[in-house]
Scaffold this motif. Structure first.
Motif, PDB file in Angstrom:
ATOM      1  N   GLU A 190       0.819  -1.142  -0.136  1.00  0.00           N
ATOM      2  CA  GLU A 190       0.079  -0.083  -0.105  1.00  0.00           C
ATOM      3  C   GLU A 190       0.777   1.277   0.079  1.00  0.00           C
ATOM      4  O   GLU A 190       0.217   2.496  -0.086  1.00  0.00           O
ATOM      5  N   GLY A 237     -12.265   8.608   3.137  1.00  0.00           N
ATOM      6  CA  GLY A 237     -12.624   7.373   3.115  1.00  0.00           C
ATOM      7  C   GLY A 237     -12.731   6.736   4.524  1.00  0.00           C
ATOM      8  O   GLY A 237     -12.625   5.595   4.742  1.00  0.00           O
ATOM      9  N   ARG A 265     -10.303   3.780   5.986  1.00  0.00           N
ATOM     10  CA  ARG A 265     -10.596   2.443   6.008  1.00  0.00           C
ATOM     11  C   ARG A 265     -10.022   1.905   4.495  1.00  0.00           C
ATOM     12  O   ARG A 265     -10.052   2.371   3.567  1.00  0.00           O
ATOM     13  N   GLN A 266      -9.793   0.571   4.618  1.00  0.00           N
ATOM     14  CA  GLN A 266      -9.204  -0.015   3.265  1.00  0.00           C
ATOM     15  C   GLN A 266     -10.181  -0.080   2.161  1.00  0.00           C
ATOM     16  O   GLN A 266      -9.679  -0.352   1.058  1.00  0.00           O
ATOM     17  N   ALA A 267     -11.312   0.046   2.569  1.00  0.00           N
ATOM     18  CA  ALA A 267     -12.451  -0.126   1.569  1.00  0.00           C
ATOM     19  C   ALA A 267     -12.162   0.817   0.491  1.00  0.00           C
ATOM     20  O   ALA A 267     -12.814   0.813  -0.666  1.00  0.00           O
ATOM     21  N   PHE A 268     -11.593   2.079   0.775  1.00  0.00           N
ATOM     22  CA  PHE A 268     -11.620   3.273  -0.098  1.00  0.00           C
ATOM     23  C   PHE A 268      -9.912   3.401  -0.334  1.00  0.00           C
ATOM     24  O   PHE A 268      -9.340   3.672   0.359  1.00  0.00           O
ATOM     25  N   ASP A 269      -9.660   4.062  -1.550  1.00  0.00           N
ATOM     26  CA  ASP A 269      -8.347   3.984  -1.871  1.00  0.00           C
ATOM     27  C   ASP A 269      -8.292   5.449  -2.616  1.00  0.00           C
ATOM     28  O   ASP A 269      -9.174   6.145  -2.591  1.00  0.00           O
ATOM     29  N   HIS A 296     -10.538   7.257  -6.081  1.00  0.00           N
ATOM     30  CA  HIS A 296     -11.504   8.234  -6.382  1.00  0.00           C
ATOM     31  C   HIS A 296     -11.168   9.542  -6.255  1.00  0.00           C
ATOM     32  O   HIS A 296     -12.219  10.504  -6.359  1.00  0.00           O
ATOM     33  N   GLU A 298      -0.870   6.566  -1.375  1.00  0.00           N
ATOM     34  CA  GLU A 298      -1.724   5.569  -0.738  1.00  0.00           C
ATOM     35  C   GLU A 298      -0.957   5.149   0.370  1.00  0.00           C
ATOM     36  O   GLU A 298       0.372   5.497   0.759  1.00  0.00           O
ATOM     37  N   ARG A 337      -4.291   1.467   5.641  1.00  0.00           N
ATOM     38  CA  ARG A 337      -5.671   1.900   6.342  1.00  0.00           C
ATOM     39  C   ARG A 337      -6.401   0.834   7.246  1.00  0.00           C
ATOM     40  O   ARG A 337      -5.779  -0.495   7.132  1.00  0.00           O
ATOM     41  N   GLY A 346      -8.615  -1.940   8.420  1.00  0.00           N
ATOM     42  CA  GLY A 346      -9.093  -3.210   7.718  1.00  0.00           C
ATOM     43  C   GLY A 346      -7.877  -3.966   6.937  1.00  0.00           C
ATOM     44  O   GLY A 346      -7.874  -4.808   6.558  1.00  0.00           O
ATOM     45  N   GLY A 347      -6.882  -2.981   6.822  1.00  0.00           N
ATOM     46  CA  GLY A 347      -5.518  -3.738   6.203  1.00  0.00           C
ATOM     47  C   GLY A 347      -4.445  -3.699   7.297  1.00  0.00           C
ATOM     48  O   GLY A 347      -4.637  -4.384   8.371  1.00  0.00           O
TER      49      GLY A 347
END
Length: 236
Positions: free
Chosen positions: A9, A34, A37-41, A44, A63, A66, A68-69
């Motif tokens: 990352e 985000g 959180r890992q779900a958002f990078d 976007h 990057e 985050r 969750g990672g």
């Protein structure tokens, strides 16, 4: 895409101005949101990065690890500092293309929190100015409001009462006012990060946009773009 550390990352995307741009360009670093959180990078924020590059700037979107990672306190924060250190060396990698001067740091939402926080760290690279777009700057208030379905507790590993020293070190709002100029831009219709949070920040230049919601601030096609562009590119 360039790595700045060994973790997958820990990457920098570099958006270059067009080949016909005149002279060396200044560097804008764009930190994505985000809720950490890992779900958002960083993907976007690509339209905003490309729009700023089209204005003649080198735009870097880091990057970072985050929640969750492998992220959270302090790893996410350490990555931002390391990324800025790597960006500060861009002139060596892009000779003749980059102006050697302190960075302009832009962040949206959780990235706005990280941008303010990083700019006020003594061990970070020099930052010229910060533009924070709807920042989650006040971690304690964001925790009390339960923003992002408990995003702050997930980031920090607990509550402000349990981790008072950690919150004191990580809370961007508590570090203001600092020695770096900070402009905050917030949409009055934001339903992700309440606009009241930015109205109360100390020592910042504050711009509030009517009829603008959370994501309009990073959309170059939205009605917010002229104000966002002016905030970022003024003196850049």
């Amino acid at each position: 895409m360039r790595p700045y550390g060994p973790h997958p990352e820990q990457l920098l995307d570099v958006h270059l101005p067009s080949a016909d741009a005149i002279g060396p360009a200044s560097v804008v670093v764009l930190l994505h949101g985000g809720f950490w959180r890992q779900a958002f990078d960083r993907s976007h924020t690509r339209p905003l990065a490309e729009a700023l590059a089209a204005e003649g700037h080198v735009v870097v979107t880091p990057e970072f690890r985050r929640v969750g990672g492998a992220g959270g306190w302090p790893m996410t924060f350490d990555d931002v500092v390391d990324a800025l250190s790597a960006v500060s060396k861009l002139q060596e990698l892009l000779p003749g293309l980059v102006v050697q001067q302190p960075l302009t740091l832009v962040g949206h939402s959780a990235g706005g929190h990280l941008a303010i926080w990083a700019a006020l760290q003594q061990d970070a690279c020099p930052v010229r100015r910060v533009v924070a777009l709807a920042p989650v700057a006040d971690l304690r208030e964001a925790y009390s409001r339960g923003l992002g379905e408990g995003a702050v507790a997930a980031l920090m590993g607990g509550s402000p009462d349990e981790l008072s020293e950690e919150y004191a070190a990580a809370d961007a709002a508590g570090l203001l006012p600092g020695g770096v100029p900070v402009t905050v831009v917030h949409g009055a219709l934001d339903d992700r990060v309440p606009v009241e949070m930015s109205r109360r920040l100390r020592g910042v230049e504050y711009v509030e946009l009517r009829d603008v919601e959370h994501f309009g601030l990073i959309d170059p096609l939205s009605q917010a773009w002229p104000a966002v562009r002016a905030a970022i590119l003024e003196q850049t």
